[in-house]
Design an enzyme around this catalytic site. Sequence first.
Site, short mmCIF file in Angstrom:
data_model
loop_
_atom_site.label_atom_id
_atom_site.label_comp_id
_atom_site.label_asym_id
_atom_site.label_seq_id
_atom_site.Cartn_x
_atom_site.Cartn_y
_atom_site.Cartn_z
CB VAL A 153 -1.05 -0.44 1.01
CG1 VAL A 153 -1.72 0.67 0.90
CG2 VAL A 153 -1.89 -1.17 1.23
CE1 TYR A 154 5.55 5.35 2.78
CE2 TYR A 154 7.61 4.38 1.08
CZ TYR A 154 7.22 4.84 2.02
OH TYR A 154 7.56 6.22 2.09
CB ALA A 155 4.96 0.28 -2.79
#
Length: 205
Positions: A153-155
């Site tokens: 999700v961060y990426a």
Amino acid sequence: MSSATDKVAIVTGGSRGIGAAISRRLAADGFRLVINYAGNATEAQALVETLTQTGAHAVAVQGDVSDAAAVSAVFDAADTIFGGIDVLVNNAGIMSLANVVDTDDAIFDRIVAVNLKGTLNTLREAARRLRSGGRIVNLSTSQVGLFHPTYGVYAATKAGVEALTRVLSKELRGRNINVNAVAPGPTATDLFFARQITRGDRTVH
């Protein structure tokens, strides 16, 4: 950029970690600074006081970048205090690491709200308000290309930031405003080493 003594910069998440390092460097280069922070007023004000003692012009302005009205207020403060805006550094972001299968809606919504919507909020204001010759720098991450497990999700939010960067750079043609992204790898900040451990996941604010 040439002599920066009359230039004004906003640094989101500018009171700690990478943001604080950016704030210090811009102050050393003569920029007038609006140091945006989300929650820790004491830390933000301490940095302002440190920079002021060196002769820099800096103020701390609270505002959650995921809130469009709060972002507008940060830009209003820069206009009111320093008379305009030349540079935006989009540093504010959060990271909660988990396998895709373990990522719940609350985690997803918050990361997207801060990292992606927060960037959109600041870019909209910058596109309206930056003076000719301005600069926008968005912080991405090396994980956009590395695809390590638990960073999904961060990426994904940072990949979105890179897409916004490329599109806005084209939309601002003719205004002499550069829009770029930088993608740091792991950086030795206090928060990186003291990250919160929750159910085996790492959370960095």
